[in-house]
Design a protein around this motif. Structure first.
Motif, PDB file in Angstrom:
ATOM      1  N   MET A 144       0.829  -1.195   0.000  1.00 10.80           N
ATOM      2  CA  MET A 144       0.000   0.000   0.000  1.00 10.80           C
ATOM      3  C   MET A 144       0.870   1.254   0.000  1.00 10.80           C
ATOM      4  SD  MET A 144      -1.728   2.502   2.384  1.00 10.80           S
ATOM      5  CE  MET A 144      -0.836   1.928   3.760  1.00 10.80           C
ATOM      6  N   LEU A 145       1.896   1.266   0.838  1.00 11.18           N
ATOM      7  CA  LEU A 145       2.791   2.425   0.882  1.00 11.18           C
ATOM      8  C   LEU A 145       3.460   2.648  -0.471  1.00 11.18           C
ATOM      9  CD1 LEU A 145       4.413   1.898   4.397  1.00 11.18           C
ATOM     10  CD2 LEU A 145       2.832   3.731   3.733  1.00 11.18           C
ATOM     11  N   LEU A 146       3.888   1.581  -1.107  1.00 11.51           N
ATOM     12  CA  LEU A 146       4.540   1.693  -2.411  1.00 11.51           C
ATOM     13  C   LEU A 146       3.612   2.321  -3.448  1.00 11.51           C
ATOM     14  CD1 LEU A 146       7.180   1.132  -3.851  1.00 11.51           C
ATOM     15  CD2 LEU A 146       6.343  -1.152  -4.391  1.00 11.51           C
ATOM     16  N   ARG A 147       2.339   1.961  -3.406  1.00  6.69           N
ATOM     17  CA  ARG A 147       1.360   2.569  -4.315  1.00  6.69           C
ATOM     18  C   ARG A 147       1.259   4.073  -4.105  1.00  6.69           C
ATOM     19  NH1 ARG A 147      -2.244  -0.969  -2.616  1.00  6.69           N
ATOM     20  NH2 ARG A 147      -3.631   0.657  -1.948  1.00  6.69           N
ATOM     21  N   HIS A 148       1.555   4.518  -2.894  1.00 11.20           N
ATOM     22  CA  HIS A 148       1.509   5.944  -2.554  1.00 11.20           C
ATOM     23  C   HIS A 148       2.890   6.595  -2.680  1.00 11.20           C
ATOM     24  CE1 HIS A 148      -2.661   6.045  -1.155  1.00 11.20           C
ATOM     25  NE2 HIS A 148      -2.440   4.843  -0.667  1.00 11.20           N
ATOM     26  N   ASP A 149       3.794   5.905  -3.403  1.00 12.04           N
ATOM     27  CA  ASP A 149       5.151   6.414  -3.634  1.00 12.04           C
ATOM     28  C   ASP A 149       5.894   6.649  -2.326  1.00 12.04           C
ATOM     29  OD1 ASP A 149       7.311   7.056  -5.203  1.00 12.04           O
ATOM     30  OD2 ASP A 149       6.700   9.141  -5.514  1.00 12.04           O
ATOM     31  N   CYS A 150       5.672   5.749  -1.395  1.00 11.10           N
ATOM     32  CA  CYS A 150       6.300   5.793  -0.088  1.00 11.10           C
ATOM     33  C   CYS A 150       7.096   4.498   0.063  1.00 11.10           C
ATOM     34  CB  CYS A 150       5.203   5.908   0.966  1.00 11.10           C
ATOM     35  SG  CYS A 150       5.758   6.325   2.595  1.00 11.10           S
ATOM     36  N   ILE A 151       8.411   4.604   0.169  1.00  8.90           N
ATOM     37  CA  ILE A 151       9.289   3.441   0.167  1.00  8.90           C
ATOM     38  C   ILE A 151       9.572   3.011   1.598  1.00  8.90           C
ATOM     39  CG2 ILE A 151      11.507   2.534  -0.629  1.00  8.90           C
ATOM     40  CD1 ILE A 151       9.501   3.513  -2.845  1.00  8.90           C
ATOM     41  N   ALA A 152       9.228   1.758   1.907  1.00  8.80           N
ATOM     42  CA  ALA A 152       9.326   1.263   3.283  1.00  8.80           C
ATOM     43  C   ALA A 152      10.443   0.240   3.440  1.00  8.80           C
ATOM     44  CB  ALA A 152       8.000   0.632   3.695  1.00  8.80           C
ATOM     45  N   MET A 153      10.938   0.167   4.662  1.00  4.63           N
ATOM     46  CA  MET A 153      11.945  -0.809   5.047  1.00  4.63           C
ATOM     47  C   MET A 153      11.528  -1.349   6.422  1.00  4.63           C
ATOM     48  SD  MET A 153      16.109  -0.343   5.121  1.00  4.63           S
ATOM     49  CE  MET A 153      16.010   1.307   5.756  1.00  4.63           C
ATOM     50  N   ALA A 168       9.319   4.395   6.562  1.00  8.62           N
ATOM     51  CA  ALA A 168       9.168   4.705   5.142  1.00  8.62           C
ATOM     52  C   ALA A 168       9.485   6.167   4.888  1.00  8.62           C
ATOM     53  CB  ALA A 168       7.739   4.384   4.699  1.00  8.62           C
ATOM     54  N   LEU A 169       9.898   6.424   3.657  1.00  6.44           N
ATOM     55  CA  LEU A 169      10.131   7.789   3.193  1.00  6.44           C
ATOM     56  C   LEU A 169       9.139   8.103   2.088  1.00  6.44           C
ATOM     57  CD1 LEU A 169      14.027   8.016   2.895  1.00  6.44           C
ATOM     58  CD2 LEU A 169      12.565   9.028   4.641  1.00  6.44           C
ATOM     59  N   THR A 170       8.503   9.257   2.211  1.00  8.52           N
ATOM     60  CA  THR A 170       7.595   9.688   1.157  1.00  8.52           C
ATOM     61  C   THR A 170       8.404  10.391   0.074  1.00  8.52           C
ATOM     62  OG1 THR A 170       7.165  11.903   2.035  1.00  8.52           O
ATOM     63  CG2 THR A 170       5.790  10.100   2.900  1.00  8.52           C
ATOM     64  N   ALA A 171       7.776  10.658  -1.051  1.00  7.76           N
ATOM     65  CA  ALA A 171       8.437  11.368  -2.149  1.00  7.76           C
ATOM     66  C   ALA A 171       8.842  12.784  -1.725  1.00  7.76           C
ATOM     67  CB  ALA A 171       7.523  11.427  -3.374  1.00  7.76           C
ATOM     68  N   ARG A 172       8.180  13.330  -0.715  1.00  3.41           N
ATOM     69  CA  ARG A 172       8.496  14.675  -0.215  1.00  3.41           C
ATOM     70  C   ARG A 172       9.525  14.639   0.918  1.00  3.41           C
ATOM     71  NH1 ARG A 172       2.873  17.053   1.231  1.00  3.41           N
ATOM     72  NH2 ARG A 172       4.266  17.950   2.763  1.00  3.41           N
ATOM     73  N   GLY A 173       9.990  13.449   1.272  1.00  5.62           N
ATOM     74  CA  GLY A 173      11.002  13.331   2.316  1.00  5.62           C
ATOM     75  C   GLY A 173      10.464  13.197   3.723  1.00  5.62           C
ATOM     76  N   GLU A 174       9.161  13.046   3.857  1.00  9.18           N
ATOM     77  CA  GLU A 174       8.587  12.816   5.182  1.00  9.18           C
ATOM     78  C   GLU A 174       8.925  11.405   5.651  1.00  9.18           C
ATOM     79  OE1 GLU A 174       4.552  15.484   5.162  1.00  9.18           O
ATOM     80  OE2 GLU A 174       4.477  13.515   4.238  1.00  9.18           O
ATOM     81  N   SER A 203      18.034  11.145  10.250  1.00 13.10           N
ATOM     82  CA  SER A 203      17.217   9.941  10.047  1.00 13.10           C
ATOM     83  C   SER A 203      17.187   9.510   8.586  1.00 13.10           C
ATOM     84  CB  SER A 203      15.791  10.182  10.546  1.00 13.10           C
ATOM     85  OG  SER A 203      15.788  10.396  11.936  1.00 13.10           O
ATOM     86  N   THR A 204      17.091  10.471   7.680  1.00 14.64           N
ATOM     87  CA  THR A 204      17.053  10.154   6.250  1.00 14.64           C
ATOM     88  C   THR A 204      18.379   9.559   5.791  1.00 14.64           C
ATOM     89  OG1 THR A 204      15.451  11.917   5.870  1.00 14.64           O
ATOM     90  CG2 THR A 204      16.634  11.095   3.949  1.00 14.64           C
ATOM     91  N   ARG A 228      21.307   2.441   5.493  1.00 10.86           N
ATOM     92  CA  ARG A 228      20.845   1.102   5.888  1.00 10.86           C
ATOM     93  C   ARG A 228      20.243   0.369   4.682  1.00 10.86           C
ATOM     94  NH1 ARG A 228      18.913   2.570  10.173  1.00 10.86           N
ATOM     95  NH2 ARG A 228      20.708   1.956  11.374  1.00 10.86           N
ATOM     96  N   ALA A 229      19.459   1.073   3.882  1.00  8.68           N
ATOM     97  CA  ALA A 229      18.859   0.457   2.695  1.00  8.68           C
ATOM     98  C   ALA A 229      19.940   0.002   1.724  1.00  8.68           C
ATOM     99  CB  ALA A 229      17.902   1.439   2.012  1.00  8.68           C
ATOM    100  N   ALA A 230      20.931   0.847   1.502  1.00  6.20           N
ATOM    101  CA  ALA A 230      22.028   0.475   0.596  1.00  6.20           C
ATOM    102  C   ALA A 230      22.791  -0.728   1.145  1.00  6.20           C
ATOM    103  CB  ALA A 230      22.962   1.662   0.398  1.00  6.20           C
ATOM    104  N   ARG A 231      23.020  -0.747   2.424  1.00  6.60           N
ATOM    105  CA  ARG A 231      23.724  -1.883   3.044  1.00  6.60           C
ATOM    106  C   ARG A 231      22.939  -3.177   2.850  1.00  6.60           C
ATOM    107  NH1 ARG A 231      28.748  -3.431   4.470  1.00  6.60           N
ATOM    108  NH2 ARG A 231      28.605  -5.029   6.042  1.00  6.60           N
TER     109      ARG A 231
END
Length: 169
Positions: A31-40, A55-61, A142-143, A149-152
């Motif tokens: 669901m988050l991905l559909r909203h362009d929000c990338i989760a880990m 998760a990070l939104t496209a706006r950096g939230e 945090s970002t 962490r995602a890259a690792r």
């Protein structure tokens, strides 16, 4: 590495058998991905806590989602308010059929915390989370930690032995 993608599966899960927590997590991520929000999943925070999903939104939230699959787990969790200092928006995620009554009580901050109902295929926001913007320095820290962490995690997917090369982040 304790934060590898496989660590999403709780240790009490039977090999090959998805647990309810894993199913809810999967549905929320979709669901988050559909909203362009990338989760880990399973993201350590600066204070030693670990968010079920960040998760990070496209706006950096920054969004944190805490997954609860039993009433006892929900009612026994006293650490969740600590997560609020690490995100702009906070959600509870529960499986379909979960008793939502406790989540409407004042001690669960319904005016701040959103609510997501999920299954293994999808999720829906039942109550939107209020946005409380992070301080710029906290957001940057945090970002950056999230991205590293995602890259690792990606590196360890292609080279599992890279985990022992001294990275501490």
């Amino acid at each position: 590495m304790s934060s590898s993608p496989a660590s999403v599966v709780p240790t009490d899960a039977a090999p090959g058998a998805p647990t309810l927590t894993v199913e809810v997590t999967r549905g929320v991520c979709r669901m988050l991905l559909r909203h362009d929000c990338i989760a880990m999943a399973e993201v350590p925070l600066g204070d030693g806590r670990r968010a079920d999903l960040m998760a990070l939104t496209a706006r950096g939230e920054i969004v944190i989602v805490e997954v609860k699959t039993s009433r006892a787990d929900l009612l026994g969790d006293g650490k969740w308010p600590d997560y609020l200092q690490h995100c702009d928006r906070y959600f509870w995620a529960v499986p379909q059929g979960f008793d939502l009554t406790p989540l409407h009580r004042p001690d669960f901050l319904p005016d701040r915390a959103g609510l997501i109902v999920a299954d293994r295929y999808d999720a829906a926001i039942v109550r939107e989370a209020r946005t409380v913007p992070l301080a710029a320095a906290t957001r940057r820290k945090s970002t950056l930690a999230f991205a590293r962490r995602a890259a690792r995690r990606v590196i360890t997917l292609t080279d599992p032995d890279a985990d022992g090369l001294g990275w501490h982040g």
